[in-house]
Design an enzyme around this catalytic site. Structure first.
Site, PDB file in Angstrom:
ATOM      1  N   CYS A  34      39.213  70.095  43.390  1.00 10.91           N
ATOM      2  CA  CYS A  34      38.386  69.281  42.496  1.00 10.91           C
ATOM      3  C   CYS A  34      38.948  67.880  42.366  1.00 10.91           C
ATOM      4  O   CYS A  34      40.096  67.613  42.710  1.00 10.91           O
ATOM      5  CB  CYS A  34      38.343  69.903  41.091  1.00 10.91           C
ATOM      6  SG  CYS A  34      37.800  71.616  41.008  1.00 10.91           S
ATOM      7  N   ASP A 440      41.895  24.891  45.308  1.00 10.83           N
ATOM      8  CA  ASP A 440      40.464  24.923  45.023  1.00 10.83           C
ATOM      9  C   ASP A 440      40.166  24.099  43.771  1.00 10.83           C
ATOM     10  O   ASP A 440      40.766  24.307  42.709  1.00 10.83           O
ATOM     11  CB  ASP A 440      39.999  26.361  44.824  1.00 10.83           C
ATOM     12  CG  ASP A 440      38.510  26.460  44.588  1.00 10.83           C
ATOM     13  OD1 ASP A 440      37.761  26.489  45.580  1.00 10.83           O
ATOM     14  OD2 ASP A 440      38.106  26.495  43.410  1.00 10.83           O
TER      15      ASP A 440
END
Length: 491
Positions: A34, A440
């Site tokens: 599981c 940037d």
């Protein structure tokens, strides 16, 4: 993580979905495995065993739980985070390289011997490349069986199985049901209404997920003919190993709705993997946000809109070309340049459901062009020619299995490629979660507005506290600007 028994036990007992995909729980008394968040009552600790992969649990003789469907959980975030050999191998396996080229092909792409790859992957994941590819084939088969009406034989070969018999045996062994029984048990309505030839799937992710900058960025930078925003979905064309496709991706609160039209169903697993990478769906947002929140300047941004992802790409070569076209120009101008390139040199396709018209031209196609035919400044033309020649010749590799630092170095060595282009490509094409763009302008403006250092050198020094998640810090900083990339477009 699977070796930390106490931590795994706590995750299972609290049904903590954050650990889905990190490890798998096998139950000795039932013979099933599981995901940690399985809703059933947790078994006794002495009856649990923990495995690092679904393939390892399957090799140990456990079947997938029919309730929690562990094979469909989000992937482990470490395969995108890490840059080592095993992580690169896992990204290539997810992209379908083992199915197409075998383990020798995987090893050749990574530059190691088959024996070395087998040994390192098995040591960390409890299963070798063939077993991991087999687990992926089984999951692809399950998707086709449960969510489509394609004939079983088509599903078997599309998933990568060599024969119907192997398909039937594998599905029964892993899921405890025959393919026919899987289709019969599928929930009513699981085969969603869609146009003929379209597959409708759900792509899971770890919460939270903030779709604003993710889909906003993809929509705002969309190349005409290749990408579009239509009816609340980001749509684009895909160049794939066996053919091409069109995907429509719609953000939902619990999943991403994915509709795929493929010319060859064998491309299904690879197309899904590429879409997941583009949307950064295997990220661990809580780990990212918890670390970045320790910076007092970033904390309010994260508390306001947690779960930002890094918008990436489905095609690294395409993005490198687009990064060059976008150097020192506006978003609108970059779209225009790319649109012209697509219209002149892209491969035409049909899109009955929308306005997509072309595949983005491949590096090989662009490398064969006369540079004088490219309508752009001479210096930009020289830079573009250098990049496409390096990609087409194999000097520069930007695929999912690439060595990130080697790719950075080779990209930086090309004429006209500066630090900004290198880091943007590392962030969005190579998937480096620590890529950073200190030069940037938008980033520096956002940093100054928050009281952070605004010069590149000072910003680099400050960013050390954000490592290894600097690419995510960039997303939070960019989001302070009122720009279309930071919001979902209006329909």
């Amino acid at each position: 993580m699977h070796t930390d028994t106490e931590r795994c036990l706590r995750a299972v007992q609290s049904k903590d979905a954050r650990f889905d995909g990190w490890f798998y729980t096998a139950v000795l008394t039932t013979g099933i495995y599981c995901r940690p968040s399985c809703p059933v009552v947790p078994p006794k600790p002495e009856n649990m065993r923990f495995y690092p992969s679904a393939a390892a649990a399957q090799q140990a003789g456990f079947r997938a739980c029919k309730r929690c469907r562990p094979d469909a959980s989000p992937g482990s975030p470490q395969w995108d985070e890490r840059a080592d050999l095993v992580a690169r191998a896992m990204r290539l396996i997810a992209d379908g390289v083992v199915d197409r080229e075998g383990v020798p092909g995987l090893a050749a792409r990574l530059g190691y011997s088959t024996r070395q790859i087998e040994r390192q992957v098995r040591a960390e994941l409890g299963a070798g490349p063939l077993a991991l590819a087999r687990a992926q084939r089984a999951q692809t088969a399950r998707l086709l069986v449960e969510t489509t009406a394609v004939p079983m034989a088509d599903a078997a070969f599309a998933a990568g199985f060599a024969s119907i018999r192997t398909f039937n045996e594998t599905v029964r062994e892993i899921f405890g049901l025959s393919p026919t029984e899987l289709r019969r048990r599928a929930r009513p309505g699981s085969v969603a209404a869609a146009s003929p030839g379209t597959l409708s799937l759900r792509l899971p992710f770890r919460r939270p997920l903030n779709p604003d900058n993710l889909f906003g960025h993809l929509a705002a930078t969309a190349v005409p003919g290749v990408e579009e925003w239509r009816d609340g979905a980001y749509r684009r064309t895909l160049r794939l190993p066996y053919g091409h496709g069109i995907v429509a991706l719609t953000p939902r609160p619990e999943h991403i709705d994915c509709r795929l039209a493929l010319t060859d169903l064998r491309d299904l697993a690879g197309a899904i993997a590429r879409c997941r990478r583009m949307l950064d769906l295997d990220a661990d947002p809580e780990a990212v946000d918890d670390l970045l929140r320790q910076d007092a300047q970033l904390a309010p941004l994260i508390d306001k809109a947690p779960g930002r992802r890094v918008p990436r790409t489905v095609d690294a070569d395409e993005f490198a070309v687009r990064a060059v076209l976008g150097q020192q120009v506006s978003t609108a101008a970059a779209r225009t340049h790319a649109g012209r390139l697509v219209l002149a040199h892209g491969e035409r396709i049909d899109d009955p459901g929308g306005g997509l018209t072309h595949l983005f031209p491949s590096a090989a196609a662009l490398a064969a062009l006369d540079p004088e035919s490219l309508a752009m400044p001479r210096t930009r033309r020289a830079t573009l020619t250098g990049v496409v020649d390096a990609l087409a010749s194999g000097v520069l590799h930007l695929g999912v299995g690439s060595d990130r630092e080697e790719a950075r170095a080779r990209l930086a060595a090309l004429p006209g490629i500066g630090p900004w282009t290198v880091e943007v490509v590392a962030m969005r094409a190579l998937g480096d979660p620590d890529a950073f763009t200190p030069t940037d302008l938008g980033l520096r403006r956002a940093a100054a507005g928050l009281g952070l250092p605004a010069t590149p050198a000072a910003l680099i020094r400050h960013s050390a506290v954000w490592r290894p998640w600097r690419a995510y810090a960039v997303q939070y900083l960019w989001a302070t600007d009122d720009h279309p990339i930071n919001r979902l477009p209006m329909n």
